[in-house]
Write a protein that holds these residues in place. Structure first.
Motif, PDB file in Angstrom:
ATOM      1  N   ALA A 171       3.766 -18.515   0.260  1.00 16.19           N
ATOM      2  CA  ALA A 171       3.350 -17.173   0.662  1.00 16.19           C
ATOM      3  C   ALA A 171       3.609 -16.923   2.143  1.00 16.19           C
ATOM      4  CB  ALA A 171       1.867 -16.964   0.346  1.00 16.19           C
ATOM      5  N   GLY A 172       3.508 -17.965   2.967  1.00 13.45           N
ATOM      6  CA  GLY A 172       3.767 -17.799   4.390  1.00 13.45           C
ATOM      7  C   GLY A 172       5.222 -17.421   4.667  1.00 13.45           C
ATOM      8  N   VAL A 173       6.151 -18.021   3.917  1.00 14.33           N
ATOM      9  CA  VAL A 173       7.568 -17.682   4.067  1.00 14.33           C
ATOM     10  C   VAL A 173       7.805 -16.237   3.652  1.00 14.33           C
ATOM     11  CG1 VAL A 173       9.905 -18.247   3.302  1.00 14.33           C
ATOM     12  CG2 VAL A 173       8.240 -20.083   3.669  1.00 14.33           C
ATOM     13  N   LEU A 174       7.136 -15.823   2.573  1.00 15.27           N
ATOM     14  CA  LEU A 174       7.284 -14.444   2.107  1.00 15.27           C
ATOM     15  C   LEU A 174       6.719 -13.460   3.129  1.00 15.27           C
ATOM     16  CD1 LEU A 174       8.051 -12.372  -0.011  1.00 15.27           C
ATOM     17  CD2 LEU A 174       5.885 -12.851  -1.192  1.00 15.27           C
ATOM     18  N   TRP A 175       5.546 -13.775   3.697  1.00 12.05           N
ATOM     19  CA  TRP A 175       5.002 -12.868   4.702  1.00 12.05           C
ATOM     20  C   TRP A 175       5.911 -12.793   5.919  1.00 12.05           C
ATOM     21  CZ3 TRP A 175       2.793  -8.793   6.067  1.00 12.05           C
ATOM     22  CH2 TRP A 175       2.484  -8.571   7.406  1.00 12.05           C
ATOM     23  N   ASP A 176       6.489 -13.917   6.344  1.00 10.46           N
ATOM     24  CA  ASP A 176       7.386 -13.898   7.500  1.00 10.46           C
ATOM     25  C   ASP A 176       8.580 -12.982   7.232  1.00 10.46           C
ATOM     26  OD1 ASP A 176       8.185 -15.080  10.156  1.00 10.46           O
ATOM     27  OD2 ASP A 176       9.916 -15.667   8.959  1.00 10.46           O
ATOM     28  N   ARG A 177       9.110 -13.044   6.011  1.00  6.63           N
ATOM     29  CA  ARG A 177      10.232 -12.160   5.665  1.00  6.63           C
ATOM     30  C   ARG A 177       9.781 -10.702   5.638  1.00  6.63           C
ATOM     31  NH1 ARG A 177      13.596  -9.641   6.227  1.00  6.63           N
ATOM     32  NH2 ARG A 177      15.515  -9.241   5.063  1.00  6.63           N
ATOM     33  N   THR A 178       8.561 -10.465   5.141  1.00  5.47           N
ATOM     34  CA  THR A 178       8.025  -9.104   5.097  1.00  5.47           C
ATOM     35  C   THR A 178       7.829  -8.564   6.507  1.00  5.47           C
ATOM     36  OG1 THR A 178       6.863  -9.678   3.049  1.00  5.47           O
ATOM     37  CG2 THR A 178       6.141  -7.681   4.190  1.00  5.47           C
ATOM     38  N   ARG A 179       7.264  -9.394   7.375  1.00  8.47           N
ATOM     39  CA  ARG A 179       7.062  -8.993   8.767  1.00  8.47           C
ATOM     40  C   ARG A 179       8.374  -8.626   9.436  1.00  8.47           C
ATOM     41  NH1 ARG A 179       7.883 -11.660  13.320  1.00  8.47           N
ATOM     42  NH2 ARG A 179       8.355 -13.577  12.173  1.00  8.47           N
ATOM     43  N   ARG A 180       9.397  -9.445   9.206  1.00 11.20           N
ATOM     44  CA  ARG A 180      10.705  -9.169   9.796  1.00 11.20           C
ATOM     45  C   ARG A 180      11.289  -7.860   9.269  1.00 11.20           C
ATOM     46  NH1 ARG A 180      13.240 -13.674  12.216  1.00 11.20           N
ATOM     47  NH2 ARG A 180      11.967 -15.568  12.121  1.00 11.20           N
ATOM     48  N   ARG A 181      11.107  -7.627   7.960  1.00  8.77           N
ATOM     49  CA  ARG A 181      11.634  -6.394   7.375  1.00  8.77           C
ATOM     50  C   ARG A 181      10.967  -5.173   7.995  1.00  8.77           C
ATOM     51  NH1 ARG A 181      13.058  -5.077   1.196  1.00  8.77           N
ATOM     52  NH2 ARG A 181      14.769  -6.371   1.913  1.00  8.77           N
TER      53      ARG A 181
ATOM     54  N   ALA B 108       6.534   7.134  13.244  1.00  5.19           N
ATOM     55  CA  ALA B 108       5.746   6.389  12.257  1.00  5.19           C
ATOM     56  C   ALA B 108       5.895   7.028  10.878  1.00  5.19           C
ATOM     57  CB  ALA B 108       4.283   6.357  12.673  1.00  5.19           C
ATOM     58  N   PRO B 109       6.095   6.230   9.816  1.00  4.73           N
ATOM     59  CA  PRO B 109       6.324   6.773   8.472  1.00  4.73           C
ATOM     60  C   PRO B 109       5.011   7.064   7.751  1.00  4.73           C
ATOM     61  CG  PRO B 109       6.479   4.415   8.402  1.00  4.73           C
ATOM     62  CD  PRO B 109       6.189   4.767   9.839  1.00  4.73           C
ATOM     63  N   ASP B 110       5.118   7.610   6.542  1.00  4.25           N
ATOM     64  CA  ASP B 110       3.924   7.773   5.730  1.00  4.25           C
ATOM     65  C   ASP B 110       3.566   6.429   5.094  1.00  4.25           C
ATOM     66  OD1 ASP B 110       5.411   7.403   3.271  1.00  4.25           O
ATOM     67  OD2 ASP B 110       6.004   9.502   3.373  1.00  4.25           O
ATOM     68  N   ALA B 111       2.356   6.341   4.548  1.00  3.86           N
ATOM     69  CA  ALA B 111       1.843   5.068   4.030  1.00  3.86           C
ATOM     70  C   ALA B 111       2.660   4.555   2.861  1.00  3.86           C
ATOM     71  CB  ALA B 111       0.378   5.231   3.627  1.00  3.86           C
ATOM     72  N   ASP B 112       3.135   5.425   1.991  1.00  3.67           N
ATOM     73  CA  ASP B 112       3.906   4.982   0.818  1.00  3.67           C
ATOM     74  C   ASP B 112       5.217   4.322   1.234  1.00  3.67           C
ATOM     75  OD1 ASP B 112       1.925   5.949  -0.789  1.00  3.67           O
ATOM     76  OD2 ASP B 112       3.001   7.755  -1.425  1.00  3.67           O
ATOM     77  N   THR B 113       5.828   4.820   2.287  1.00  2.00           N
ATOM     78  CA  THR B 113       7.087   4.228   2.755  1.00  2.00           C
ATOM     79  C   THR B 113       6.859   2.802   3.248  1.00  2.00           C
ATOM     80  OG1 THR B 113       7.932   6.410   3.384  1.00  2.00           O
ATOM     81  CG2 THR B 113       8.995   4.498   4.381  1.00  2.00           C
ATOM     82  N   ILE B 114       5.750   2.597   3.969  1.00  2.00           N
ATOM     83  CA  ILE B 114       5.427   1.245   4.430  1.00  2.00           C
ATOM     84  C   ILE B 114       5.138   0.337   3.244  1.00  2.00           C
ATOM     85  CG2 ILE B 114       3.669  -0.118   5.622  1.00  2.00           C
ATOM     86  CD1 ILE B 114       3.591   1.923   7.772  1.00  2.00           C
ATOM     87  N   ARG B 115       4.344   0.830   2.291  1.00  2.00           N
ATOM     88  CA  ARG B 115       4.010   0.020   1.114  1.00  2.00           C
ATOM     89  C   ARG B 115       5.271  -0.423   0.380  1.00  2.00           C
ATOM     90  NH1 ARG B 115       2.019   3.723  -3.204  1.00  2.00           N
ATOM     91  NH2 ARG B 115       4.303   3.996  -3.312  1.00  2.00           N
ATOM     92  N   ASP B 116       6.191   0.510   0.115  1.00  2.00           N
ATOM     93  CA  ASP B 116       7.400   0.178  -0.635  1.00  2.00           C
ATOM     94  C   ASP B 116       8.302  -0.761   0.159  1.00  2.00           C
ATOM     95  OD1 ASP B 116       6.433   1.825  -2.613  1.00  2.00           O
ATOM     96  OD2 ASP B 116       7.688   3.543  -2.059  1.00  2.00           O
ATOM     97  N   GLY B 117       8.376  -0.552   1.473  1.00  2.00           N
ATOM     98  CA  GLY B 117       9.204  -1.431   2.292  1.00  2.00           C
ATOM     99  C   GLY B 117       8.679  -2.850   2.325  1.00  2.00           C
ATOM    100  N   ALA B 118       7.353  -2.991   2.393  1.00  2.00           N
ATOM    101  CA  ALA B 118       6.754  -4.326   2.432  1.00  2.00           C
ATOM    102  C   ALA B 118       6.857  -5.020   1.078  1.00  2.00           C
ATOM    103  CB  ALA B 118       5.291  -4.224   2.865  1.00  2.00           C
ATOM    104  N   ARG B 119       6.529  -4.304   0.007  1.00  2.00           N
ATOM    105  CA  ARG B 119       6.482  -4.933  -1.312  1.00  2.00           C
ATOM    106  C   ARG B 119       7.863  -5.372  -1.797  1.00  2.00           C
ATOM    107  NH1 ARG B 119       6.962  -5.296  -6.234  1.00  2.00           N
ATOM    108  NH2 ARG B 119       8.416  -3.561  -6.360  1.00  2.00           N
ATOM    109  N   SER B 120       8.923  -4.724  -1.311  1.00  2.00           N
ATOM    110  CA  SER B 120      10.275  -5.062  -1.772  1.00  2.00           C
ATOM    111  C   SER B 120      10.860  -6.283  -1.066  1.00  2.00           C
ATOM    112  CB  SER B 120      11.205  -3.856  -1.569  1.00  2.00           C
ATOM    113  OG  SER B 120      11.290  -3.515  -0.195  1.00  2.00           O
ATOM    114  N   ALA B 121      10.144  -6.842  -0.106  1.00  2.00           N
ATOM    115  CA  ALA B 121      10.653  -8.028   0.602  1.00  2.00           C
ATOM    116  C   ALA B 121      10.744  -9.217  -0.356  1.00  2.00           C
ATOM    117  CB  ALA B 121       9.750  -8.372   1.778  1.00  2.00           C
ATOM    118  N   VAL B 122      11.772 -10.015  -0.202  1.00  2.00           N
ATOM    119  CA  VAL B 122      12.001 -11.205  -1.027  1.00  2.00           C
ATOM    120  C   VAL B 122      12.350 -12.374  -0.115  1.00  2.00           C
ATOM    121  CG1 VAL B 122      13.447 -12.238  -2.825  1.00  2.00           C
ATOM    122  CG2 VAL B 122      12.791  -9.835  -2.996  1.00  2.00           C
ATOM    123  N   ALA B 123      11.831 -13.556  -0.459  1.00  2.00           N
ATOM    124  CA  ALA B 123      12.132 -14.760   0.312  1.00  2.00           C
ATOM    125  C   ALA B 123      12.553 -15.867  -0.650  1.00  2.00           C
ATOM    126  CB  ALA B 123      10.920 -15.189   1.129  1.00  2.00           C
TER     127      ALA B 123
END
Length: 361
Positions: A133-143, A178-193
């Motif tokens: 999960a830490g690797v996935l969060w790091d990829r999400t943070r970078r995205r 700054a984007p709307d909340a849905d844009t952030i949610r979709d951008g974060a959830r689509s991250a893959v590691a």
């Protein structure tokens, strides 16, 4: 080096009287708080830990120019590893039929998160996801930072009843762009590691949420929510024995076996490895963290507040008190003054708890 002793010691008794359940003795002979982060081991020290992090969370919202920033609460969950019992949390909540064929009530809460079929549940996949999960969060943070360079984070990793981590993340972005909340949610959830251990794909589950909030609006309630989540993560993963359903123990045992059989690194030999990750259902992460200040970034806290800074401030307070109370002929500070400063911090966190309760819905 540390040691413990059952022999009566006035200073040890004093530290215990101020809340610490399991004081420890330093090599120099000074009794100090145990510093445990688990409430069942020492509620007082766990509350100090929670209070420090709650102060850091507030600092990233209320200690800066809030009018030039936007704030979000992002929640990310793990994928499904098999069907589990669905149990409502409140007695009056509408309940639907569970996959086991029973309509559960809140009194069946001990079954919440327990697999319907332990024989087909993917225990190995779940502990491996916790591990990675830490690797996935790091990829999400970078995205997120690739898209919005100004974003800063405060993260609480909470255990779900099924024994898998999910994340609550406070985000702060500069208002311009700054984007709307849905844009952030979709951008974060689509991250893959990809796992550094076996190369497996690691991704978030389907359930994700992001809500925008304002510091002068529902900011206090959001901090209260995170503070409540902090209370949960300071509890043992293993449920209360008096409330737990027998199936919970079978589920916990299966997770423990899977974690012991899991490789925690490329060099790991399961069964021989003694790293703590094998005793934590695969989790290797700190339960709380925040983005740090660098020469090029402000970090989460507007004022640069960290736990290291808080420890330094407490040490400075002890030094000042020592100088004020020491005899004129002595320049040596009394080590017994360590306990009062920690008690002062406990008083502060108790006051904060009352304020959080007042902000609760």
């Amino acid at each position: 080096m540390w040691s413990t002793s059952d022999e009566f010691d006035p200073q040890r008794a004093e530290v215990m009287a101020r809340g610490c359940a399991r004081p420890i003795k330093t090599a120099s002979g000074v009794w100090v708080r145990c510093g445990s982060r688990i409430k069942s081991r020492c509620e007082s020290c766990a509350e100090l830990y929670r209070g420090d992090w709650a102060a850091i969370a507030r600092s990233g919202i209320f200690d800066g120019p809030v009018e030039s920033h936007r704030f979000y609460l992002l929640t990310l969950t793990a994928p499904s590893f098999g069907r589990v019992h669905r149990v409502p949390r409140d007695e009056g909540a509408k309940a639907s039929r569970c996959g086991c064929g029973v309509v559960h009530r809140a009194k069946d809460g001990g079954l919440r998160g327990v697999p319907l079929d332990g024989a087909t549940y993917d225990y190995a996949g779940q502990v491996a996801w916790n591990r990675d999960a830490g690797v996935l969060w790091d990829r999400t943070r970078r995205r997120l930072r690739d898209r919005w360079e100004s974003v800063e984070f405060f993260i609480v990793r909470e255990w779900q009843e099924r024994g898998v981590l999910h994340m609550h993340v406070l985000l702060r972005l500069e208002r311009a762009g700054a984007p709307d909340a849905d844009t952030i949610r979709d951008g974060a959830r689509s991250a893959v590691a990809f796992s550094k251990i076996d190369g497996a794909v690691v991704e978030w589950g389907e359930q994700a949420d992001c809500q925008a909030f304002t510091a002068d609006g529902n900011g206090a309630k959001t901090i209260w929510y995170l503070s409540k989540a902090l209370n949960y993560v300071l509890k043992d993963v293993v449920p209360d024995g008096e409330r737990a359903h027998p199936m919970v123990w079978a589920h916990q045992a299966a997770l423990a076996r899977a974690a012991r059989a899991m490789r925690c690194s490329r060099e790991c030999v399961p069964g021989d490895c003694r790293k703590a990750i094998h005793a934590r259902f695969g989790s290797r992460s700190h339960v709380v963290s925040a983005s740090r200040r660098t020469p090029h970034r402000p970090g989460w806290s507007f004022t640069g507040l960290t736990r290291s800074v808080q420890r330094r401030l407490r040490a400075e307070w002890v030094a000042r008190q020592s100088e004020a109370s020491a005899p004129a002929s002595s320049a040596v500070a009394s080590p017994a003054l360590v306990a009062p400063v920690l008690e002062r911090l406990a008083d502060r966190t108790r006051r904060e708890s009352r304020l959080n309760a007042a902000a609760a819905p």
